[in-house]
Design a protein around this motif. Structure first.
Motif, PDB file in Angstrom:
ATOM      1  N   ARG A 199      10.422   6.471   1.526  1.00  0.00           N
ATOM      2  CA  ARG A 199       9.604   5.252   1.520  1.00  0.00           C
ATOM      3  C   ARG A 199      10.147   4.238   0.519  1.00  0.00           C
ATOM      4  O   ARG A 199      10.109   3.029   0.763  1.00  0.00           O
ATOM      5  N   ASN A 202      12.568   2.203   2.091  1.00  0.00           N
ATOM      6  CA  ASN A 202      12.047   1.497   3.270  1.00  0.00           C
ATOM      7  C   ASN A 202      12.424   2.181   4.581  1.00  0.00           C
ATOM      8  O   ASN A 202      12.574   1.520   5.614  1.00  0.00           O
ATOM      9  N   ASN A 204      10.743   4.083   6.856  1.00  0.00           N
ATOM     10  CA  ASN A 204       9.409   4.548   7.215  1.00  0.00           C
ATOM     11  C   ASN A 204       9.405   5.609   8.304  1.00  0.00           C
ATOM     12  O   ASN A 204       8.526   6.474   8.326  1.00  0.00           O
ATOM     13  N   GLU A 230      -0.602   5.383   3.811  1.00  0.00           N
ATOM     14  CA  GLU A 230       0.048   4.199   3.240  1.00  0.00           C
ATOM     15  C   GLU A 230       1.136   3.668   4.175  1.00  0.00           C
ATOM     16  O   GLU A 230       1.291   2.456   4.355  1.00  0.00           O
ATOM     17  N   ASP A 234       1.160   0.071   6.137  1.00  0.00           N
ATOM     18  CA  ASP A 234       2.283  -0.865   6.047  1.00  0.00           C
ATOM     19  C   ASP A 234       2.796  -1.263   7.430  1.00  0.00           C
ATOM     20  O   ASP A 234       3.290  -2.374   7.629  1.00  0.00           O
TER      21      ASP A 234
END
Length: 411
Positions: A199, A202, A204, A230, A234
């Motif tokens: 994470r 980035n 995901n 979370e 996002d």
């Protein structure tokens, strides 16, 4: 047949058979002993192949006949521990410990159950005791080294993460995960830690995959649900994020600020009911029809599920994006629908703007030229194979994804 092992049973029945070779009941018992021997041999083969569930079932069958077979109960402990049933395994181990405490096989099995239950320190002590009793006991030696190595990798991974060396931390966690795939308690922490590192980068899709694996290993691991929530938040998947946040509230009711976070997600979910089609296509509100077509073409090629199938998580994300892109294009490319959308209308004849949207149908029409925006070509990368047809690398694009066709410190 309340006996301790098959050798004792066979010895007794052979003696009886020598006394009376005509006794059919003794013949039957000897036959049963042979069948039991075959089952126990099968258990050994299955355990060597990591097929612990089937092995455990066979052990249960044999123990119904040979209730006090200690050696077989030791194998049962090992199977149950490897299946994650550590409480059951430790209960059996405690029953055996009084009269069998110095047996290195039992020490190994007990240690394995403790290790998988998260009690690594005591597990390591039992492995050491097994080595002291039998310095050549291979299972105890291997398990002790495994514990030590996993601990080293976990510490290095956590240190790298805290210092911002996320790629390096991922490597350490990956190596630790490979050492003992059956250790669900530890692996749930390692997957969650690796998800945190992904994470930070980035990534995901990878982070989401690891959160799912962490929950698969331990369905009551609150931190994995929190991390997954979370990520979902996002990504704008508010309903799924709320589900995970609610799960965290159930498991860890004292999690700080959780009520506010859930309320914010609920508000965002309500806002998201009306999608921003301009944002989805990445165009301004005064975009021309040609700009809208160009944006759709670029994004449809990027997010086609057949091009994003390296994992279930990646394909699921692609399918959602592809559907949103198709929905946005179907509205903004139709002057009447666009006018209603721009005026704030949310519902068209009760079906919503997304009602009746067929992403694969839109894709097919657009790239076959029927939509008037593709200049009668499929893809700039299409090739002619000599059979008179262009091949775009998307076979069967009308049916993808259901569209168209209808202990350890963790961080």
């Amino acid at each position: 047949m309340c006996i301790r092992d098959r050798s004792e049973a066979k010895k007794n029945y052979n003696k009886a058979f020598e006394l009376d070779k005509t006794d059919q009941s003794i013949k039957n018992e000897l036959k049963e002993c042979s069948q039991i021997e075959q089952k126990v041999e099968t258990v050994g083969v299955l355990m060597s192949k990591q097929q612990f569930s089937t092995a455990s079932s066979i052990i249960e069958q044999v123990l119904q006949i040979c209730e006090e077979w200690r050696e077989l109960k030791v194998k049962q402990i090992e199977c149950l521990a490897s299946l994650g049933q550590t409480d059951h395994a430790l209960n059996i181990a405690r029953d055996l410990a009084a009269e069998y405490s110095n047996n290195p096989d039992l020490l190994y099995a007990r240690g394995l159950a403790l290790q998988y239950a998260g009690n690594t320190d005591n597990a390591r002590k039992l492995f050491q005791e097994g080595i002291r009793i039998d310095p050549d006991h291979s299972k105890c030696k291997s398990a002790f080294k495994n514990c030590k190595r996993v601990e080293e990798l976990k510490i290095k991974g956590n240190e790298a993460f805290k210092e911002g060396r996320n790629e390096e931390s991922i490597q350490y966690y990956t190596l630790a995960l490979e050492l003992n795939p059956n250790n669900k308690g530890l692996n749930s922490l390692l997957f969650a830690n690796r998800a945190a590192a992904y994470r930070k980068l980035n990534k995901n899709v990878e982070a989401l995959h690891d959160c799912n694996k962490a929950i698969e290993c331990n369905e009551n691991y609150a931190k994995a649900y929190l991390r997954r929530a979370e990520i979902k938040k996002d990504m704008g998947e508010y309903d799924e994020a709320i589900y995970d946040y609610e799960k965290v509230r159930q498991l860890e009711p004292n999690t700080p600020n959780l009520a506010n976070i859930i309320r914010q997600c609920q508000q965002e979910a309500q806002k998201a009911k009306r999608k921003d089609y301009y944002k989805i296509l990445g165009v301004e509100k005064n975009a021309s029809p040609e700009q809208i077509k160009k944006a759709y073409r670029k994004l449809a090629l990027k997010w086609h599920p057949d091009k994003n199938n390296e994992s279930e998580e990646a394909k699921a994300i692609a399918e959602k994006n592809f559907k949103d892109i198709s929905e946005a294009y179907s509205v903004l490319s139709d002057p009447q629908k666009k006018q209603r959308y721009d005026s704030g209308v949310d519902d068209m004849e009760g079906g919503g703007f997304s009602g009746g949207i067929d992403p694969s149908g839109i894709f097919q029409m657009f790239f076959s030229g029927a939509g008037g925006g593709a200049d009668n070509v499929f893809f700039s990368s299409s090739s002619n194979t000599g059979d008179g047809q262009s091949h775009d690398g998307f076979p069967g694009f009308g049916s993808f994804g259901g569209f168209g066709g209808g202990g350890f410190e963790n961080i």
